[in-house]
Scaffold this motif. Structure first.
Motif, PDB file in Angstrom:
ATOM      1  N   VAL A  82       0.814  -1.215   0.000  1.00  0.00           N
ATOM      2  CA  VAL A  82       0.000   0.000   0.000  1.00  0.00           C
ATOM      3  C   VAL A  82       0.849   1.267   0.000  1.00  0.00           C
ATOM      4  O   VAL A  82       0.379   2.320  -0.444  1.00  0.00           O
ATOM      5  N   MET A  83       2.058   1.193   0.524  1.00  0.00           N
ATOM      6  CA  MET A  83       2.923   2.379   0.534  1.00  0.00           C
ATOM      7  C   MET A  83       4.263   2.017  -0.100  1.00  0.00           C
ATOM      8  O   MET A  83       5.285   1.965   0.577  1.00  0.00           O
ATOM      9  N   PRO A  84       4.273   1.753  -1.411  1.00  0.00           N
ATOM     10  CA  PRO A  84       5.505   1.209  -2.011  1.00  0.00           C
ATOM     11  C   PRO A  84       6.711   2.138  -1.877  1.00  0.00           C
ATOM     12  O   PRO A  84       7.810   1.668  -1.580  1.00  0.00           O
ATOM     13  N   PHE A  85       6.502   3.450  -2.074  1.00  0.00           N
ATOM     14  CA  PHE A  85       7.662   4.345  -2.029  1.00  0.00           C
ATOM     15  C   PHE A  85       8.225   4.433  -0.626  1.00  0.00           C
ATOM     16  O   PHE A  85       9.426   4.355  -0.407  1.00  0.00           O
ATOM     17  N   THR A  86       7.318   4.590   0.330  1.00  0.00           N
ATOM     18  CA  THR A  86       7.770   4.660   1.715  1.00  0.00           C
ATOM     19  C   THR A  86       8.564   3.408   2.071  1.00  0.00           C
ATOM     20  O   THR A  86       9.616   3.480   2.702  1.00  0.00           O
ATOM     21  N   ALA A  87       8.060   2.252   1.625  1.00  0.00           N
ATOM     22  CA  ALA A  87       8.752   1.002   1.927  1.00  0.00           C
ATOM     23  C   ALA A  87      10.136   0.990   1.291  1.00  0.00           C
ATOM     24  O   ALA A  87      11.121   0.601   1.920  1.00  0.00           O
ATOM     25  N   LEU A  88      10.208   1.447   0.046  1.00  0.00           N
ATOM     26  CA  LEU A  88      11.500   1.470  -0.638  1.00  0.00           C
ATOM     27  C   LEU A  88      12.492   2.345   0.119  1.00  0.00           C
ATOM     28  O   LEU A  88      13.640   1.961   0.371  1.00  0.00           O
ATOM     29  N   PHE A  89      12.018   3.531   0.523  1.00  0.00           N
ATOM     30  CA  PHE A  89      12.936   4.451   1.200  1.00  0.00           C
ATOM     31  C   PHE A  89      13.309   3.918   2.577  1.00  0.00           C
ATOM     32  O   PHE A  89      14.430   4.084   3.034  1.00  0.00           O
ATOM     33  N   PHE A  90      12.352   3.267   3.223  1.00  0.00           N
ATOM     34  CA  PHE A  90      12.703   2.671   4.518  1.00  0.00           C
ATOM     35  C   PHE A  90      13.769   1.601   4.312  1.00  0.00           C
ATOM     36  O   PHE A  90      14.691   1.482   5.099  1.00  0.00           O
ATOM     37  N   LEU A  91      13.614   0.854   3.231  1.00  0.00           N
ATOM     38  CA  LEU A  91      14.597  -0.196   2.954  1.00  0.00           C
ATOM     39  C   LEU A  91      15.983   0.415   2.759  1.00  0.00           C
ATOM     40  O   LEU A  91      16.975  -0.087   3.297  1.00  0.00           O
ATOM     41  N   VAL A  92      16.039   1.508   1.995  1.00  0.00           N
ATOM     42  CA  VAL A  92      17.328   2.167   1.779  1.00  0.00           C
ATOM     43  C   VAL A  92      17.910   2.603   3.125  1.00  0.00           C
ATOM     44  O   VAL A  92      19.080   2.352   3.432  1.00  0.00           O
ATOM     45  N   GLY A  93      17.055   3.226   3.950  1.00  0.00           N
ATOM     46  CA  GLY A  93      17.528   3.668   5.259  1.00  0.00           C
ATOM     47  C   GLY A  93      17.975   2.497   6.111  1.00  0.00           C
ATOM     48  O   GLY A  93      19.013   2.548   6.778  1.00  0.00           O
ATOM     49  N   ALA A  94      17.203   1.404   6.065  1.00  0.00           N
ATOM     50  CA  ALA A  94      17.540   0.243   6.895  1.00  0.00           C
ATOM     51  C   ALA A  94      18.847  -0.386   6.438  1.00  0.00           C
ATOM     52  O   ALA A  94      19.687  -0.754   7.250  1.00  0.00           O
ATOM     53  N   LEU A  95      19.031  -0.487   5.123  1.00  0.00           N
ATOM     54  CA  LEU A  95      20.287  -1.053   4.619  1.00  0.00           C
ATOM     55  C   LEU A  95      21.451  -0.159   5.020  1.00  0.00           C
ATOM     56  O   LEU A  95      22.532  -0.640   5.355  1.00  0.00           O
TER      57      LEU A  95
END
Ligand code: SF4
Lengths: 256, 714
Positions: B380-393
Motif C-alpha cells: 500500500v505504501m511502495p515508495f515509503t517502503a523502498l525508502f525505509f529499505l534504503v535507510g535500513a540497509l
C-alpha cells in the motif's frame, strides 16, 4: 565409549540387500492372495467371503483386485478351498494412462528423490510402515530417497490414508505447491480405493479421485519393501526381476 | 560585510521572517511558511557552510566586546562548517516534511506554537557551532534546551508526552551546568573566548584536564545520548511530533557530539591517552546497550530512538580511538579514526532523518507505529517502503549504502591498535572492538526486523491493510535523503578528504593521505605513490573510472609498512558496480536462457496447507527479536506478572495471563536512584512543613542556644 567405530565395522552392513538381491529375512511381508483356479461353486463361496469385494469370480476361478484387499485372511482361513498365497512384496504398479501419468521421473531423479509424505486420513498403520523406511534396516537414504517437510522441495507426493473430506483441500494445496515434474504415489488400500470406507459421507474413495496417481502400492498396510518398490518405480529404477523372493513359507503358519 | 557575513544574515533574517510571519499569517498558511522559509533558510545554510567546508571560506565576526567582561565572537572553521552542513542537510528536507505533516494538527493545536520555536531553534542551531566564546555558547545552548523542550512537548495529548519533555529539559539543564563548570575550569579565570581557552588548556595540569574532559564529556553527552545520561532520549524522541524528531536526531544530537569534539579534542590538547579510552569505552557501551534495546522494541519510533543512541555510541567510540592515537603520537591513524567518526555522524544524520520521515509517513497514514500491528505496507505504501529499505540497509551498514564505510572504518581503526605500545590500551581496544562488532551484527537483526515485520508479509490490522500511500510532501524529502544515502555510500574517497580536513585541527594531519591513495593518473599527487605499488593496483582495476571523474581514486586503502604494504583496502564504488553487473547478468541469464525453456507457474504461498493464512498466524516483530530478548535476559531483567485462573479442584489451568514489563537498565541504575533520593529529601522537607508549632519553637530555641554557645566559646 570410543569403540563405536570398531564395533560398527565389526557389525558390518545389516541393512536389507533389496533391491540388489532378494530379501530373504522372514516376516518382511504378509503376502497377498493370488489368482486361483477353483471350481465355480467354490469360487463363488470364496468370493463371497471377501469383505471388500477384492475377490471376483471368473470362469477359471477367482481373481484378486489387489487395490482392495485388506489382508483380512478370510479367503485362506477356515475355508475348505483357500486361495493361493503370494508371499512376495513387489506389488507396486506404475499406472499407464494419460500422457503424463504412469511415467517415471527420469534419470535426473533416480538417485535423488525428495518425498513429501501427506497423511490424508490414515489410521496410522501405513504411516508406521512409511516410517520404517528411514530405519537402519530399510535405510532408504542408501538409495538416494529423502523425506522433505515442504512441497517446495518435493518431487514425489506420497499419500497415505483414505482422503477424508477435510484433507481434500490441504492435499490439493500441497500438490499444487510442488514444482514440476512431480509424481504421486498412493500407498495402502485406503489411498487406492478407500476399500472399506467408501464411498461414504466422509470420503469419496481414494486419492485417485483428486490427484493423478502415478504409482499404486497396494497392501493394508503395505510392508516397507513394497513401498520401496513403488519409490523405485517412480524413480525409474526397475528392480531386476527375480528379486521378489520373500522366503516362501515364512508366513504360511500364520495363514491357518 | 563579507559575502559570508551577508549569507549568515540572510539565514537569520529568513528565520526571523518565518517566526514573524507565522505569528501573523492565517492559520492555514502557517505550514506553507514553515516549508518555504524553512527550506530557503536551509538552502542558504547549505551554501554558507558548504563554502566554509569545501572551499575553506573564512568567517569571523566580533559582535560586541566589553573589555574585561565579555566578547561575543562568531567564527567558522571547517569543523563547525561540517556540523552546520549536516544540519542543513537535515533541515532542508525536514522543513518540507514538517510543512506537510503539520496539516494534521490544523484545528487541534496552535500551529504558532510549533513554527515560532521551530524557526527560533533553526537560528540557534546555526549559531551554536559558530559561537567562539563560552558565554554566548552557553546562552545559545540554554536557548536550544528550552526550544527543544517546547517542540517536544508540542503534542501534549498524553501525560507521558509532557513528562518526557520535562525529563529532557531537566537532564539537559543538568548537562548545561556541567558544561558551564567545565568551561570555568578550563578558562581558569582567564577570558572566555575559545582561542584564549585553548591557550589556557595547554597550560592546564593533568588533574585540570581530566576535570574539564569529564565535565564536558558528561555535559555534552546528555545531548549526544551517551551512557549514563541518555535515559531521556528514547522517551523524548517518542513523544516529539513527527515533524520535529528528524531535527532532534539529525541536528541537536550532533551538537552534543560537536561539543565533545570541540572541547575534548580541540580546546584541550590531546596529550593524555586516558580521556580517549574513556570516550572509547563509554561509546562502545552506549552502542551495545542502544542496539540491544532497539532490537527488542516494537514501537518503530522508539526503535529508531534507541538506534540513535547506538550510533552516537559508535561515533563517540571512533572519536575516542582517534584521541588515543593522537595522544600517542599516531596522527595519521588518529585522522583515520576521526574521519570514521565524523563519517558515521554524517551518515547517521542522513539515514536517521530518512527513517524518521518514513516512520512519520507510516504513522500519519496507519495511525500506529507498533510493528506488531503493521505488516504488508510495501503493497500500500511502495515508495515509503523502498525508502525505509534504503535507510535500513544504510543503518545496518550494508554496502553500497551509507553507513557501511564508516562502520567498517571504525572497526578497522580499532584493529589498528596493534600500532600502540601499551598492552592495557590494546586490551581496551580489543574489548571495545568486540562490543562494536556485536553491535553491528545486532543492528542487522534489528533492521531486518523493522523492515520485514513492518513492511513485508501480511497486514496485521485493518488500518495497515487500508493505509494510504505517502503524500508528495513526504516522498520528496525521503527520496532526496535516500539518494544521499546512496551517494555517501558510493563516494567515500570524495567524502573522506573533506572530513579529514575538518578534523585537521585535532589530528594535525589530513585523512586523505592515510586513506585515499591517488590512483587516478590525472591527479597531481599521483607521483607520491611508488610506481610498483600503483602498477599492482592498476592491474586490479584501480584506475577504472579515471576518465569519468576527477579526484584521487575510488579505493579506500590504508598503507602499512614493508611487512604488510596494504593494511586494509576496499572500494564501495567498484563493489556496487560489480554487484549491479552480477545482478544484471543473473537476470539476463534467467530471462533469456533459463526462463525461456521453462514454463513459469505462479501459485499461492505455501503456508502448511492451512485453509486460510490469517495475519495472527504469521511471525511478529516480538517473535523475531525474542531470541535476543532471551539471550540477554539477565540484562533486560523484565518484570513478569503471571496470573492464572484454575478450574475447580485446581487441576487444570483455564487461563494464563502474562504481563511483561521492562525497565531500562539506566532507569534502574541511574534515573530511579536519583528520583528516589530526590523524593526522599523532599519528603523529609515535607514532613518539616507540616510539623507541630511547638516543635518549631523548640527548633528555634535549640538553634539559638547552639549559636550562643558557639559564639561564646569560639
Ligand atoms: S485377504 Fe481379505 S480382503 Fe484380501 S482378498 Fe482375501 S478376503 Fe478379500
Amino acid at each position: 565409549m570410543s569403540q563405536w567405530v570398531t564395533k560398527g565395522l565389526a557389525t558390518g552392513v545389516k541393512a536389507t540387500h533389496y533391491p540388489r538381491a532378494a530379501e530373504t529375512a522372514p516376516g518382511t511381508s504378509p503376502g497377498m492372495p493370488a489368482a486361483t483356479s477353483l471350481p465355480a461353486a467354490r469360487a463363488q463361496l470364496v468370493a463371497a467371503r471377501c469383505p471388500t469385494a477384492a475377490l471376483r469370480q471368473v470362469p477359471s476361478g477367482v481373481e484378486v483386485d489387489r487395490r482392495r484387499c485388506v489382508h483380512c485372511f478370510r479367503c485362506v482361513r477356515e475355508t475348505e478351498s483357500p486361495v493361493d498365497w503370494d508371499a512376495g512384496c513387489q506389488w507396486a504398479e506404475l499406472l499407464a494412462g494419460s500422457e503424463r501419468r504412469g511415467r517415471s521421473l527420469g534419470r535426473a531423479f533416480s538417485r535423488s528423490l525428495h518425498i513429501l509424505v501427506v497423511d490424508a486420513g490414515d489410521c496410522g498403520a501405513c504411516l508406521s510402515e512409511v516410517r520404517q523406511l528411514n530405519n537402519p534396516y530399510y535405510n532408504m537414504h542408501r538409495l538416494g530417497f529423502f523425506l522433505t517437510p515442504t512441497p517446495r522441495h518435493a518431487d514425489v507426493l506420497l499419500v497415505v490414508g483414505a482422503l477424508t473430506e477435510h484433507m481434500r483441500l490441504p492435499l490439493r494445496k500441497a500438490y499444487e505447491a510442488m514444482p514440476a515434474p512431480k509424481r504421486v504415489v498412493a500407498v495402502g488400500s485406503c489411498a487406492l480405493s478407500a476399500a472399506i470406507f467408501s464411498p461414504s459421507f466422509i470420503c469419496a474413495g481414494g486419492v485417485g479421485k483428486l490427484l493423478p496417481v502415478d504409482v499404486e502400492v497396494p497392501g493394508n498396510p503395505p510392508p516397507p519393501l513394497a513401498i520401496l518398490h513403488g519409490l523405485l518405480l517412480v524413480a525409474g529404477r526397475k528392480p531386476p526381476s527375480g528379486t521378489d523372493a520373500v522366503r516362501a513359507g515364512a508366513n504360511q503358519d500364520r495363514l491357518r | 560585510m563579507t559575502a559570508m557575513g551577508r549569507l549568515l544574515v540572510l539565514i537569520l533574517v529568513l528565520c526571523g521572517a518565518g517566526a514573524a510571519l507565522s505569528l501573523f499569517a492565517g492559520r492555514r498558511r502557517r505550514p506553507a511558511i514553515v516549508g518555504w522559509l524553512g527550506s530557503a533558510a536551509a538552502l542558504a545554510l547549505l551554501w554558507f557552510s558548504g563554502s566554509g567546508l569545501f572551499a575553506g571560506a573564512p568567517f569571523h565576526a566580533t559582535l560586541w566586546s566589553i573589555p574585561s567582561l565579555a566578547t561575543v565572537t562568531l567564527s567558522l572553521d571547517r569543523l563547525s562548517a561540517l556540523f552546520l552542513f549536516v544540519s542543513g542537510l537535515v533541515l532542508l528536507p525536514g522543513s518540507i516534511f514538517a510543512a506537510g505533516s503539520l496539516g494534521r494538527y490544523v484545528g487541534r493545536y496552535s500551529l504558532r506554537a510549533f513554527s515560532v520555536p521551530y524557526f527560533a531553534l533553526f537560528a540557534t542551531l546555526v549559531l551554536i557551532p559558530l559561537s567562539a566564546d563560552a558565554a554566548s555558547f552557553l546562552m545559545l545552548w540554554e536557548l536550544m534546551s528550552v526550544l527543544t523542550y517546547l517542540l517536544v512537548s508540542y503534542e501534549d495529548e498524553t501525560d507521558g508526552q509532557r513528562r518526557s519533555a520535562y525529563l529532557m529539559l531537566a537532564v539537559g539543564e543538568a548537562g548545561t551546568v556541567l558544561i558551564a563548570l567545565g568551561f570555568i575550569v578550563l578558562a581558569n579565570s582567564g577570558p572566555l573566548e575559545f582561542v584564549a581557552m585553548k591557550a589556557a588548556g595547554a597550560t592546564l595540569g593533568a588533574q585540570g584536564r581530566w576535570a574539564v574532559f569529564l565535565l564536558a564529556f558528561l555535559g555534552f553527552g546528555v545531548k549526544a545520548g551517551l551512557v549514563p545520561v541518555n535515559f531521556w532520549l528514547p522517551r523524548a524522541y517518542t513523544a516529539a511530533p513527527a515533524a520535529f524528531v528528524p531535527v532532534l536526531a539529525g541536528a541537536t544530537l550532533n551538537l552534543g557530539l560537536y561539543g565533545i569534539v570541540r572541547v575534548a579534542g580541540e580546546l584541550l590538547p590531546a596529550s593524555m591517552v586516558g580521556p580517549g579510552l574513556v570516550a572509547l569505552g563509554v561509546g562502545s557501551l552506549t552502542a551495545l546497550l542502544g542496539i540491544l534495546y532497539a532490537t527488542t522494541q516494537s514501537d518503530l519510533k522508539m526503535l529508531l530512538a534507541h538506534s540513535s543512541i547506538e550510533n552516537a555510541g559508535i561515533i563517540t567510540a571512533g572519536f575516542g580511538a582517534g584521541l588515543v592515537f593522537v595522544a600517542s603520537g599516531h596522527g595519521s591513524l588518529g585522522s583515520i579514526a576521526l574521519a570514521a567518526a565524523l563519517y558515521q555522524m554524517v551518515n547517521h544524520s542522513v539515514y536517521k532523518a530518512l527513517l524518521f520521515f518514513t516512520v512519520g509517513a507510516v504513522d500519519s497514514s496507519v495511525r500506529t507505529r507498533n510493528i506488531d500491528r503493521l505488516g504488508g505496507l510495501i503493497k500500500v505504501m511502495p515508495f515509503t517502503a523502498l525508502f525505509f529499505l534504503v535507510g535500513a540497509l544504510s543503518i545496518a551498514a550494508l554496502p553500497p549504502f551509507a553507513g557501511f564505510v564508516s562502520e567498517w572504518l571504525t572497526l578497522q581503526t580499532l584493529l589498528l591498535s596493534a600500532e600502540l605500545g601499551s598492552t592495557g590500551v590494546k586490551i581496551v581496544f580489543a574489548l571495545c572492538g568486540a562490543a562494536l562488532a556485536l553491535t553491528a551484527g545486532l543492528a542487522v537483526t534489528c533492521f531486518v526486523k523493522a523492515f520485514a515485520m513492518g513492511f513485508l508479509g501480511m497486514a496485521r490490522s485493518e488500518e495497515a491493510r487500508h493505509a494510504r500511500p505517502a503524500r508528495i510532501w513526504a516522498i520528496v524529502p525521503m527520496a532526496g535523503l535516500a539518494l544521499l544515502c546512496l551517494a555517501l555510500g558510493l563516494t567515500p574517497t570524495y567524502v573522506i578528504p573533506v572530513l579529514g580536513r575538518a578534523a585537521a585541527p585535532i589530528t594535525r594531519v589530513g585523512a586523505a593521505q592515510a586513506l585515499v591513495p591517488p590512483f587516478f593518473a590525472a591527479n597531481p599527487h599521483h607521483g607520491e605513490l611508488p610506481a610498483a605499488f600503483v602498477a599492482e593496483f592498476h592491474a586490479l582495476g584501480a584506475e577504472v573510472g579515471e576518465r569519468l571523474m576527477p579526484g584521487r581514486g575510488l579505493v579506500v586503502l590504508h598503507r602499512g609498512g614493508k611487512a604488510n604494504p596494504v593494511v586494509f583496502a576496499m572500494s564501495t564504488a567498484y563493489m556496487a558496480a560489480v554487484l549491479a553487473l552480477m545482478l544484471l547478468v543473473a537476470y539476463v541469464v534467467f530471462r533469456l536462457v533459463i526462463a525461456r525453456r521453462r514454463a513459469v507457474e505462479r501459485r499461492a504461498v505455501w503456508a502448511g496447507a492451512i485453509p486460510r493464512l490469517l495475519p495472527e498466524m504469521t511471525y511478529t516483530g516480538t517473535g523475531f527479536s525474542n531470541p535476543v530478548r532471551v539471550v540477554f535476559e539477565a540484562l533486560f531483567r523484565p518484570t513478569i506478572v503471571e496470573d492464572t485462573r484454575e478450574t475447580v479442584g485446581l487441576h487444570f489451568r483455564a487461563a494464563i495471563r502474562r504481563i511483561r514489563g521492562e525497565n531500562h537498565l539506566l532507569d534502574r541504575f541511574v534515573l530511579d536512584p536519583i528520583a528516589d533520593s530526590a523524593l526522599w529529601v523532599s519528603n523529609g522537607f515535607g514532613r518539616l512543613h507540616h510539623g507541630v508549632l511547638n516543635a518549631y519553637v523548640l527548633y528555634g530555641l535549640v538553634a539559638l542556644i547552639v549559636a550562643l554557645l558557639v559564639g561564646r566559646f569560639s
